[in-house]
Design an enzyme around this catalytic site. Structure first.
Site, PDB file in Angstrom:
ATOM      1  N   ASP A 122      42.806  36.954  30.541  1.00 37.78           N
ATOM      2  CA  ASP A 122      43.475  38.934  29.641  1.00 37.78           C
ATOM      3  C   ASP A 122      45.288  38.820  29.265  1.00 37.78           C
ATOM      4  O   ASP A 122      45.356  37.815  29.084  1.00 37.78           O
ATOM      5  CB  ASP A 122      43.106  39.408  31.031  1.00 37.78           C
ATOM      6  CG  ASP A 122      44.057  38.378  32.442  1.00 37.78           C
ATOM      7  OD1 ASP A 122      44.222  37.246  32.326  1.00 37.78           O
ATOM      8  OD2 ASP A 122      43.127  38.296  33.781  1.00 37.78           O
ATOM      9  N   ASN A 166      42.128  42.036  46.494  1.00 36.42           N
ATOM     10  CA  ASN A 166      40.756  42.653  46.277  1.00 36.42           C
ATOM     11  C   ASN A 166      39.817  41.453  45.235  1.00 36.42           C
ATOM     12  O   ASN A 166      38.350  42.729  45.330  1.00 36.42           O
ATOM     13  CB  ASN A 166      41.440  44.179  45.369  1.00 36.42           C
ATOM     14  CG  ASN A 166      41.475  43.958  43.503  1.00 36.42           C
ATOM     15  OD1 ASN A 166      40.969  42.777  43.439  1.00 36.42           O
ATOM     16  ND2 ASN A 166      41.829  44.851  43.198  1.00 36.42           N
ATOM     17  N   HIS A 185      39.140  40.474  42.637  1.00 37.40           N
ATOM     18  CA  HIS A 185      39.098  40.414  41.029  1.00 37.40           C
ATOM     19  C   HIS A 185      38.882  38.234  40.736  1.00 37.40           C
ATOM     20  O   HIS A 185      39.812  38.350  40.573  1.00 37.40           O
ATOM     21  CB  HIS A 185      39.907  41.316  40.195  1.00 37.40           C
ATOM     22  CG  HIS A 185      41.736  41.122  39.980  1.00 37.40           C
ATOM     23  ND1 HIS A 185      43.018  41.872  39.862  1.00 37.40           N
ATOM     24  CD2 HIS A 185      42.437  39.864  40.401  1.00 37.40           C
ATOM     25  CE1 HIS A 185      43.633  41.417  39.852  1.00 37.40           C
ATOM     26  NE2 HIS A 185      43.344  40.559  40.501  1.00 37.40           N
ATOM     27  N   GLU A 244      37.965  43.853  37.361  1.00 37.63           N
ATOM     28  CA  GLU A 244      38.405  44.733  39.244  1.00 37.63           C
ATOM     29  C   GLU A 244      36.588  44.746  39.989  1.00 37.63           C
ATOM     30  O   GLU A 244      35.912  44.865  39.992  1.00 37.63           O
ATOM     31  CB  GLU A 244      38.938  46.046  39.089  1.00 37.63           C
ATOM     32  CG  GLU A 244      40.369  46.452  38.202  1.00 37.63           C
ATOM     33  CD  GLU A 244      41.137  44.779  39.306  1.00 37.63           C
ATOM     34  OE1 GLU A 244      41.365  44.983  40.000  1.00 37.63           O
ATOM     35  OE2 GLU A 244      43.091  45.770  39.047  1.00 37.63           O
TER      36      GLU A 244
HETATM   37  C1  GLP Z   1      46.620  38.495  38.109  1.00 39.10           C
HETATM   38  C2  GLP Z   1      45.460  37.925  36.572  1.00 39.10           C
HETATM   39  C3  GLP Z   1      44.507  36.980  37.499  1.00 39.10           C
HETATM   40  C4  GLP Z   1      45.235  36.495  38.744  1.00 39.10           C
HETATM   41  C5  GLP Z   1      45.159  37.143  39.889  1.00 39.10           C
HETATM   42  C6  GLP Z   1      45.883  36.773  40.976  1.00 39.10           C
HETATM   43  O1  GLP Z   1      46.612  39.944  37.960  1.00 39.10           O
HETATM   44  N1  GLP Z   1      44.867  38.694  35.687  1.00 39.10           N
HETATM   45  O2  GLP Z   1      44.433  36.661  36.068  1.00 39.10           O
HETATM   46  O3  GLP Z   1      43.946  35.313  39.145  1.00 39.10           O
HETATM   47  O4  GLP Z   1      45.119  38.824  39.341  1.00 39.10           O
HETATM   48  O5  GLP Z   1      47.001  36.220  40.496  1.00 39.10           O
HETATM   49  P1  GLP Z   1      47.794  35.703  41.425  1.00 39.10           P
HETATM   50  O6  GLP Z   1      47.518  34.156  41.451  1.00 39.10           O
HETATM   51  O7  GLP Z   1      49.406  36.009  41.565  1.00 39.10           O
HETATM   52  O8  GLP Z   1      47.971  36.019  43.003  1.00 39.10           O
END
Ligand code: GLP
Length: 254
Positions: free
Chosen positions: A64, A133, A135, A140
């Site tokens: 992303d 959440n 995702h 989302e």
């Molecule tokens: C982010 C990314 C995701 C990631 C997730 C968890 O916003 N877009 O690819 O897996 O949210 O992030 P984190 O590992 O910092 O908790």
């Protein structure tokens, strides 16, 4: 689904890095799917400290990117991927792809991204984190489980979670480009990493909850080849916690 529960995030990183290294060595991983966020950082650190032979021939596709941020912006995933992954792991920058958040025609850029993945032969191993959440990528809650790479609006909670990387909440983009859940499910193997108490609920929903768009991560239950690497905290709300531990401890006894 193989669920591996280890004492700490560092152990989880070492274990996951070992799987990636093995895949590159045995030729089953030529194209890797990269995830940003903090969850996979221990994996990248472990891979950087003991580089995988042949990694410079591996192609990579990030999940992303924020809309409106480009490689020159240190908050962009382009910049994060370059700094945290490409350099330290010794990937060939020419083989590393990130969705173009600055494209004039974003839907067109999404289509081209899907085509680039297909042209590379598809993703062999997709690294995944999971948001609080539920995702995956920036899919989302409410995302179709058949979704493809597209423009999405970020959840308020995601912007709040990611505000720690920006100067203020207002600086966090509202939109992003993300591979869809359907795109992610086409990878030949999924490697999901989650660590920390704050992820325990999302991990339980992802692994044990009903499969549905309100927890996009739950779609991994539909995939035939998934390894989930957790630390104790992230695994703490799993009903099958003891079972996973039992399976892991007896894995080599057959
Ligand atoms: C982010 C990314 C995701 C990631 C997730 C968890 O916003 N877009 O690819 O897996 O949210 O992030 P984190 O590992 O910092 O908790």
């Amino acid at each position: 689904m193989r669920v591996v529960i280890l004492p700490s995030a560092v152990d989880a990183g070492l274990y996951a890095a070992g799987l990636i290294r093995e895949g590159i060595a045995d030729g089953s991983v030529d194209v890797v799917g990269l995830s940003t966020g903090s969850s996979p950082l221990p994996v990248y650190r472990a891979l950087a400290s003991e580089p995988a032979p042949g990694i410079n021939a591996v192609s990579a596709f990030a999940l992303d990117e924020y809309v409106g941020l480009g490689p020159a912006d240190p908050h962009s995933y382009h910049a994060v991927v370059a700094q945290e992954i490409v350099g330290p792991l010794g990937l060939d920058p020419a083989r590393v792809h990130v969705p173009d958040g600055l494209a004039e025609n974003l839907p067109q850029a999404c289509l081209q991204y899907e085509k680039a993945i297909a042209t590379a032969g598809g993703v062999d191993l997709q690294i995944l984190g999971v948001g609080r959440n539920g995702h995956v990528g920036f899919n989302e809650p409410g995302s179709s489980l058949a979704s493809r790479t597209r423009v999405v609006t970020l959840a308020a909670s995601t912007r709040q979670d990611n505000a720690r990387f920006f100067k203020s909440l207002d600086d966090v983009p509202v939109h992003a480009l993300t591979q869809g859940v359907g795109t992610i499910l086409e990878a030949r193997r999924l490697l999901l990493i989650a660590t920390g108490r704050t992820k325990a609920k999302a991990v339980a929903g992802t692994l044990e909850g009903p499969v549905g768009s309100m927890c996009p991560g739950s779609a991994v239950q539909l995939h035939p080849d998934v390894t989930v690497v957790l630390d104790e905290d992230a695994a703490s709300e799993l009903t099958l916690h003891d079972y996973h531990r039992f399976v892991f401890e007896n894995a080599s006894r057959r």
